[in-house]
Design an enzyme around this catalytic site. Sequence first.
Site, PDB file in Angstrom:
ATOM      1  N   LYS A 232      11.712   2.154 -16.314  1.00  0.00           N
ATOM      2  CA  LYS A 232      12.538   2.869 -15.325  1.00  0.00           C
ATOM      3  C   LYS A 232      13.703   1.990 -14.855  1.00  0.00           C
ATOM      4  O   LYS A 232      14.829   2.452 -14.705  1.00  0.00           O
ATOM      5  CB  LYS A 232      11.679   3.314 -14.158  1.00  0.00           C
ATOM      6  CG  LYS A 232      10.638   4.317 -14.582  1.00  0.00           C
ATOM      7  CD  LYS A 232      10.273   5.263 -13.494  1.00  0.00           C
ATOM      8  CE  LYS A 232       9.326   6.314 -14.028  1.00  0.00           C
ATOM      9  NZ  LYS A 232       8.163   5.784 -14.766  1.00  0.00           N
ATOM     10  N   ARG A 341      10.203  -7.050  18.023  1.00  0.00           N
ATOM     11  CA  ARG A 341      10.071  -8.521  17.976  1.00  0.00           C
ATOM     12  C   ARG A 341      10.870  -9.092  16.802  1.00  0.00           C
ATOM     13  O   ARG A 341      11.282 -10.257  16.838  1.00  0.00           O
ATOM     14  CB  ARG A 341       8.583  -8.914  17.891  1.00  0.00           C
ATOM     15  CG  ARG A 341       8.352 -10.390  18.093  1.00  0.00           C
ATOM     16  CD  ARG A 341       6.925 -10.713  18.496  1.00  0.00           C
ATOM     17  NE  ARG A 341       6.757 -12.145  18.618  1.00  0.00           N
ATOM     18  CZ  ARG A 341       6.111 -12.909  17.733  1.00  0.00           C
ATOM     19  NH1 ARG A 341       5.533 -12.364  16.675  1.00  0.00           N
ATOM     20  NH2 ARG A 341       6.029 -14.217  17.907  1.00  0.00           N
ATOM     21  N   ARG A 342      11.075  -8.283  15.771  1.00  0.00           N
ATOM     22  CA  ARG A 342      11.910  -8.739  14.659  1.00  0.00           C
ATOM     23  C   ARG A 342      13.392  -8.573  14.967  1.00  0.00           C
ATOM     24  O   ARG A 342      14.242  -8.667  14.077  1.00  0.00           O
ATOM     25  CB  ARG A 342      11.537  -7.974  13.377  1.00  0.00           C
ATOM     26  CG  ARG A 342      10.087  -8.154  12.947  1.00  0.00           C
ATOM     27  CD  ARG A 342       9.875  -7.779  11.483  1.00  0.00           C
ATOM     28  NE  ARG A 342      10.409  -6.480  11.129  1.00  0.00           N
ATOM     29  CZ  ARG A 342       9.776  -5.320  11.279  1.00  0.00           C
ATOM     30  NH1 ARG A 342       8.553  -5.294  11.792  1.00  0.00           N
ATOM     31  NH2 ARG A 342      10.347  -4.185  10.922  1.00  0.00           N
ATOM     32  N   ASP A 422       2.186   2.273  21.570  1.00  0.00           N
ATOM     33  CA  ASP A 422       0.843   1.746  21.268  1.00  0.00           C
ATOM     34  C   ASP A 422       0.562   0.575  22.214  1.00  0.00           C
ATOM     35  O   ASP A 422       1.405  -0.316  22.351  1.00  0.00           O
ATOM     36  CB  ASP A 422       0.755   1.192  19.831  1.00  0.00           C
ATOM     37  CG  ASP A 422       0.996   2.263  18.782  1.00  0.00           C
ATOM     38  OD1 ASP A 422       1.002   3.458  19.143  1.00  0.00           O
ATOM     39  OD2 ASP A 422       1.173   1.899  17.606  1.00  0.00           O
TER      40      ASP A 422
END
Length: 506
Positions: A232, A341-342, A422
């Site tokens: 591919k 946080r990133r 969360d």
Amino acid sequence: MTDDSSSSSNVKTLSFLRVGKRRLEIFQKACLKFGLTVVDHTTQNAFVLIDDELDFVSASKTVKSSTNSTPIFIRTQWLSDSIKQNRLLSYQSYVLQAAPCPILPSATETSERIHFKRERAISSSASDTDDESNSKKRQLDIQPIQPGELPRTTGIWLCSEASSSTPVVGNPNEKIIEKLREMSRLYLITNDKGRSIAYEKAIEALKRCTHPIRTYEEIKALPYVKQSLADKIWEIIRTNNLVKLSAFQSRNDVSTLALFAGVWGAGTETTKQWFAQGFRTLDDLRMRARLTRMQQIGLKYYDDFNTRIPREEVTRIETIVKEAANEVTPDLKIETCGSYRRLKATCGDIDILMTFKDGKRHVHETVLAPLIDKLKQIGFLTHDLINHSEASASTSGSTSEQLTYFGVCRLSDPGSLHRRIDLIFVPANEWACSLLYFTGSATFNRSMRRLARRLSMSLSQHGLYHGVVRKGVEKINTGQPLVTPTEESIFQYLNLPYRPPEDRDH
Ligand SMILES: Nc1ccn([C@H]2C[C@H](O)[C@@H](COP(=O)(O)OP(=O)(O)OP(=O)(O)O)O2)c(=O)n1
Ligand SMILES: [Mn+2]
């Protein structure tokens, strides 16, 4: 032909172990070119090139040395990289070794030092001023792995590199990567996780490639790229197109499944069922589908949940949670993880991790329930989605508990959207591994877990274990837990250079 000859000249004769037929042919040709002799018998040979998936323990078991001396195992990546650079590279950094356990106190260590380490292991998670970037202080915690003790972690490991050094935009293989990404996404939507991951792995390999791929041989030399995927990639290079992708994109079941996949609480099995039941639009679902309570909420806030959250809004949300938590108890350490946080500019949801500062074992339930109540009282939390606790084998050997609350929140400003949030409570001794896991990215995590596996370790959100013995994917021996007071310590165990969160955005 061989520069770098001081080290590579040692390899004159070698054999291959568990290398697939097609790759073997490529490697044998390369050996001929580099003046290396390939022999069949691994037993008489000091140098054995092994498949990249094989770990040291399995390799050693496979090679029963008649001379009682273990051969030097070299990852095939050495030859792949040599082929790419058209020169025989030094093999040193590709040598596979058994993973030593760097943190367990050595016999020469004084008891004072051991005591100090234990103290730090507990108190580092207790300290209010515990700054993850304060790596100087951290150096005291962990006995660094001695240079040369483990081979430098390079080669196929995406996690050994900062994401900023492997960008997609501007990458010489950007066009290929984009198409493979789309394939991976669509395979995930159509419930083919295996293929989706195979594409992700190929993307990882391509991202780390610093030159444009032009030949079929170069594709075959990429780690983790199997025959059909190589074909591919070759098709994309030749035609700038991928027929399979176009066909995928024009299938109406795929676009419908993609639409349904945006309903929070609906997995791939559910979306497939909905399609089979004849539903094609969100209105079909609203009127005719049997929905769980979560899916009803997911559908009601479909647009809200699929709208990225500006970073500033996440900061405000974090502040509200921290203030409420502080009213319940001032003893919590709280960190917003995930894409926030990133340092991403926008986030899909808000992932907040919590533990007790003092590092002791507490019953988190005594905090989570009142915190949720408080956040509901002030109108911040609007809906519950999931509220459960997960028992796990903790690093202390006993059972520990991780509490997870998934819900919906909203700022009080008029026009504010409903957001997915969360709240995750973890035992203090699992803090660093949880922090690492929930910071991600998922791709970075996968690479790090795979590296751990290679070193006969295992890494999860609950802990890092060494001396793990596997037979295939099954763990025959779950190994011993390592003390991981900080994220840096985990990188050190794996002999990786430390990467701050923003460099893990792979
Ligand atoms: N299959 C998964 C899902 C999640 N995670 C970890 C890494 C993620 O970074 C973290 C949080 O999951 P999210 O889905 O919230 O992902 P992000 O926060 O990274 O991205 P987003 O901005 O879309 O929320 O959990 C993982 O390792 N593997
Ligand atoms: Mn997230």
